[in-house]
Design a protein around this motif. Sequence first.
Motif, PDB file in Angstrom:
ATOM      1  N   LEU A   1      72.433  14.180 160.175  1.00 44.31           N
ATOM      2  CA  LEU A   1      73.300  13.894 161.313  1.00 44.31           C
ATOM      3  C   LEU A   1      74.425  13.002 160.821  1.00 44.31           C
ATOM      4  CD1 LEU A   1      73.852  13.808 164.452  1.00 44.31           C
ATOM      5  CD2 LEU A   1      72.560  11.664 164.415  1.00 44.31           C
TER       6      LEU A   1
ATOM      7  N   ILE B   1      67.559  13.624 159.238  1.00 45.19           N
ATOM      8  CA  ILE B   1      66.802  13.901 160.458  1.00 45.19           C
ATOM      9  C   ILE B   1      65.396  14.315 160.048  1.00 45.19           C
ATOM     10  CG2 ILE B   1      66.629  15.301 162.549  1.00 45.19           C
ATOM     11  CD1 ILE B   1      69.650  15.878 162.265  1.00 45.19           C
TER      12      ILE B   1
ATOM     13  N   THR C   1      61.150  14.792 161.708  1.00 48.06           N
ATOM     14  CA  THR C   1      60.445  15.086 162.955  1.00 48.06           C
ATOM     15  C   THR C   1      59.781  13.828 163.491  1.00 48.06           C
ATOM     16  OG1 THR C   1      60.032  17.362 162.292  1.00 48.06           O
ATOM     17  CG2 THR C   1      58.597  16.465 163.999  1.00 48.06           C
TER      18      THR C   1
ATOM     19  N   VAL D   1      66.853   9.381 161.742  1.00 49.19           N
ATOM     20  CA  VAL D   1      66.870   9.827 163.126  1.00 49.19           C
ATOM     21  C   VAL D   1      65.721  10.812 163.291  1.00 49.19           C
ATOM     22  CG1 VAL D   1      68.202  11.170 164.787  1.00 49.19           C
ATOM     23  CG2 VAL D   1      69.337   9.454 163.387  1.00 49.19           C
TER      24      VAL D   1
ATOM     25  N   HIS E   1      63.952  13.973 165.289  1.00 49.61           N
ATOM     26  CA  HIS E   1      64.041  15.090 166.233  1.00 49.61           C
ATOM     27  C   HIS E   1      62.763  15.061 167.055  1.00 49.61           C
ATOM     28  CE1 HIS E   1      62.845  19.318 167.192  1.00 49.61           C
ATOM     29  NE2 HIS E   1      63.975  19.201 167.850  1.00 49.61           N
TER      30      HIS E   1
ATOM     31  N   TRP F   1      65.863  23.208 168.788  1.00 44.08           N
ATOM     32  CA  TRP F   1      66.389  22.939 167.456  1.00 44.08           C
ATOM     33  C   TRP F   1      67.507  23.924 167.172  1.00 44.08           C
ATOM     34  CZ3 TRP F   1      67.148  19.085 164.668  1.00 44.08           C
ATOM     35  CH2 TRP F   1      67.470  19.180 163.313  1.00 44.08           C
TER      36      TRP F   1
ATOM     37  N   LEU G   1      67.549  13.927 169.721  1.00 41.59           N
ATOM     38  CA  LEU G   1      67.399  13.095 168.533  1.00 41.59           C
ATOM     39  C   LEU G   1      67.323  11.636 168.968  1.00 41.59           C
ATOM     40  CD1 LEU G   1      70.140  14.732 166.266  1.00 41.59           C
ATOM     41  CD2 LEU G   1      67.700  15.289 166.367  1.00 41.59           C
TER      42      LEU G   1
ATOM     43  N   MET H   1      75.815  18.096 162.759  1.00 43.38           N
ATOM     44  CA  MET H   1      74.462  18.288 162.242  1.00 43.38           C
ATOM     45  C   MET H   1      74.535  19.344 161.150  1.00 43.38           C
ATOM     46  SD  MET H   1      72.192  18.320 165.740  1.00 43.38           S
ATOM     47  CE  MET H   1      70.683  18.723 164.871  1.00 43.38           C
TER      48      MET H   1
ATOM     49  N   VAL I   1      73.297  18.569 172.180  1.00 42.50           N
ATOM     50  CA  VAL I   1      72.568  17.568 171.407  1.00 42.50           C
ATOM     51  C   VAL I   1      72.533  16.302 172.248  1.00 42.50           C
ATOM     52  CG1 VAL I   1      72.560  16.135 169.328  1.00 42.50           C
ATOM     53  CG2 VAL I   1      73.293  18.511 169.188  1.00 42.50           C
TER      54      VAL I   1
ATOM     55  N   LEU J   1      71.526  12.373 172.003  1.00 43.90           N
ATOM     56  CA  LEU J   1      71.189  11.240 171.146  1.00 43.90           C
ATOM     57  C   LEU J   1      70.702  10.131 172.063  1.00 43.90           C
ATOM     58  CD1 LEU J   1      74.462  11.236 168.996  1.00 43.90           C
ATOM     59  CD2 LEU J   1      72.340  12.478 168.539  1.00 43.90           C
TER      60      LEU J   1
END
Length: 191
Positions: A35, A46, A48, A65, A67, A73, A82, A110, A143, A145
């Motif tokens: 990211l 990024i 999980t 970060v 996900h 996704w 995220l 991304m 997305v 954040l």
Amino acid sequence: MRTNFRLIVSMLIISIFMVVPVVEAQSGPQQGASLTLPTVGVETSIVTAPLTSTTWDVSQLGEQVGHLEGTSWLNTPGNIVLGGHSEDIYGNPAVFSALYDLELGDPVVMSENGVIRRYIVTEIQFVAFDDLRPIYPTTHEQVTLLTCAVGTFNQSINNYDERLVVIARPVPPLPAPIRELFIDFGWLPEA
């Protein structure tokens, strides 16, 4: 009646022998996913953030970060969520402390496996800590954040009272002549 029977039998035979490839949607980031928030100087990987019964485990994110497992996704429509820390356990700024400096129209980038996705910030809001609406699925690609809102830590519950939410939507593709012009000026990469 006989024609309908033949049609049904024919369709059944075709469906038995027909091979339909099954493509499963990718469930989360692969190694190397990143990211970038260029206007505020954030570039991070990024990973999980696994779902554990009723919440996501973000304890191991550090300066990465996460996900949120189970949210959309890349290459699937929906809400890619995220999460990142706004401050560390000592109160120092962390990876998503820079979200406070984002403005409407700022880019969000991304990338994964050489594929780059560009988004633009369309909403910035504060919500109650237990407001789950920002992570709800959507029918359109976006997305989201999210981070804990600095200054809202509540010691009596050992948690934050609010979250900062930034929503970004895909940048529409440029017409070919304009894209070529942008590439010529060095404003876009050739890929």
